[in-house]
Design an enzyme around this catalytic site. Structure first.
Site, PDB file in Angstrom:
ATOM      1  N   ASP A 181       0.753  -1.222  -0.009  1.00 36.23           N
ATOM      2  CA  ASP A 181       0.110   0.008   0.164  1.00 36.23           C
ATOM      3  C   ASP A 181       0.889   1.283  -0.017  1.00 36.23           C
ATOM      4  O   ASP A 181       1.940   1.371   0.292  1.00 36.23           O
ATOM      5  CB  ASP A 181      -1.158  -0.035   1.055  1.00 36.23           C
ATOM      6  N   GLU A 220       0.303  -1.048   5.925  1.00 34.02           N
ATOM      7  CA  GLU A 220       1.213  -0.137   6.827  1.00 34.02           C
ATOM      8  C   GLU A 220       1.053   1.121   6.732  1.00 34.02           C
ATOM      9  O   GLU A 220       1.137   1.878   7.732  1.00 34.02           O
ATOM     10  CB  GLU A 220       2.670  -0.540   6.212  1.00 34.02           C
TER      11      GLU A 220
END
Length: 427
Positions: free
Chosen positions: A93, A158
């Site tokens: 991500d 994250e």
């Protein structure tokens, strides 16, 4: 230390095929995986799964959240019981892109120009992911079978504290060492920790706006308060505690005052016809590696409860607290544990030697001013190093970029380390 003929061939392959490495970064960037909104990584992770399967890896893929799966690829060592294992970890991500941002080129179409590659996530951290994948492919191209296990993790969440890495640890993946290929400008780093929390001031009684005079003037007769105004006292208390920490606490590798308390978000009241009967403050706390978030939480609560006791109304209606969480999206909370590096460890010493051998320069060891998933690996008992390409100031930035020379050099250093580490016998 090095089997030079083998290493030299591997490094020459990286130099010769750096355009393939850059193309891999471009491919990963082309999958838009901003978080928030998240729930958009499945296609990118499927690409990585297929990539790793072609390298002969055993691949495990599971949903952490809907449409947000983790991928773990394992190259089983030929003598894994006797030789050291390694986890390569990174998140798929990337930071969100706002429509108002003025990008020179489309953020999800990575471009190469004047020695840099530009696009959302190149520094944080699809460049690092690409380096890991390309290093594995290079080993495969030369039919090199490592004695120790090599485990590659492409994780989700994250950027919003969803800790796909924690899910990997809970699934049982472990190793003798983990390298998080996140943004460190090729310094070997540890990190402090972060925990978020909610502080709530709530009145048991709701008052009409017209009764405000009765609450604040002599003879008014009402014992009540605006939750927003009481929260102002608590914010002042947080600022006092933050300054106290800056004076009394320190940690090697950090500039003074890195242990901060950020009042990041506030909401309160119903509308102007009411006295605010509730106010919530969302805070972010940075703490040092020698501290635990449990200790920090106790310290903050104790201080604010003392502040509340000095106020007649809050003495009877003290604030409440909620700490951490599993997602900035789902439950508006996150935890990033801290971790330290042992500069005398075999891993750090080997990485230093390799970096110097390849570049002629000493690699720096330091403490990151941000946080990564590395804390979850360390908390699971895995010695962990943050070591990746890209500058922190480029991460999350408009026109995010990564120097190509740094990416190529990082890939060569990582490739050499993988080879050498997985050829070391377990202690």
């Amino acid at each position: 230390m090095f089997k030079l003929s083998v290493i030299e061939e591997l490094l020459a392959h990286v130099d010769k095929n750096k355009e393939e490495l850059l193309a891999l970064v471009q491919t990963l960037v082309a999958y838009p995986t901003p978080s928030p909104p998240a729930r958009n990584t499945a296609d990118a992770q499927q690409y990585i799964r297929t990539y790793c399967e072609k390298l002969g890896c055993n691949v495990d893929m599971w949903d952490v959240y809907p449409n947000d799966p983790n991928v773990v690829a394992v190259l089983k060592g030929t003598y894994s019981e006797s030789y050291r294992s390694l986890i390569l970890n990174g998140h798929i991500d990337v930071a969100a892109v706002d429509e108002s941002e003025e990008w020179k080129t489309p953020p999800f179409e990575a471009t190469v120009n004047q020695g840099v590659i530009r696009g959302r996530g190149v520094a944080d951290m699809k460049g690092g992911l690409a380096a890991c994948l390309f290093a594995m492919k290079t080993l495969h191209a030369f039919n090199i079978q490592l004695p120790g296990d090599l485990i590659f993790q492409s994780v989700v969440g994250e950027e919003v504290g969803e800790a796909g890495t924690k899910s990997c640890c809970e699934r049982g993946y472990t190793a003798d060492l983990a390298i998080v290929s996140d943004t460190s400008h090729c310094e070997i780093q540890g990190q402090g920790g972060v925990i978020t929390g909610w502080i709530t001031v709530k009145s048991p009684v709701t008052f009409h706006d017209g009764t405000r005079r009765n609450l604040i003037h002599a003879g008014g007769g009402e014992f009540g308060a605006s939750a927003i105004e009481k929260m102002m006292k608590l914010i002042q208390g947080l600022q006092e505690l933050e300054r106290h920490w800056a004076v009394t606490k320190s940690s090697p590798g950090f500039p003074p005052g890195m242990n901060t308390i950020n009042p990041a978000f506030i909401e309160g009241g119903r509308h102007p016809a009411f006295i605010a009967d509730e106010c919530k403050l969302w805070i972010t706390i940075h703490y040092y590696p020698h501290e635990s978030y449990e200790e920090i939480v106790r310290e903050v609560e104790e201080h604010l409860l003392h502040v509340a006791k000095a106020d007649p109304w809050m003495r009877e209606h003290p604030p409440s607290f909620s700490w951490g969480g599993t997602s900035m999206i789902e439950d508006k909370g996150e935890i990033f544990p801290a971790f330290q590096i042992d500069e005398q460890s075999d891993a750090v010493q080997l990485l230093k030697k390799i970096h110097y051998h390849l570049t002629g320069e000493e690699v720096k060891t330091s403490m990151s001013q941000t946080v990564t998933d590395g804390g979850w690996l360390a908390e699971a008992g895995i010695p962990t190093l943050l070591f990746g390409p890209g500058k922190l100031e480029d991460a999350h930035s408009v026109n995010e970029e990564l120097e190509i020379a740094e990416l190529v050099q990082y890939t060569k250093t990582l490739l050499t380390f993988i080879y050498e580490w997985c050829h070391l016998r377990k202690a």
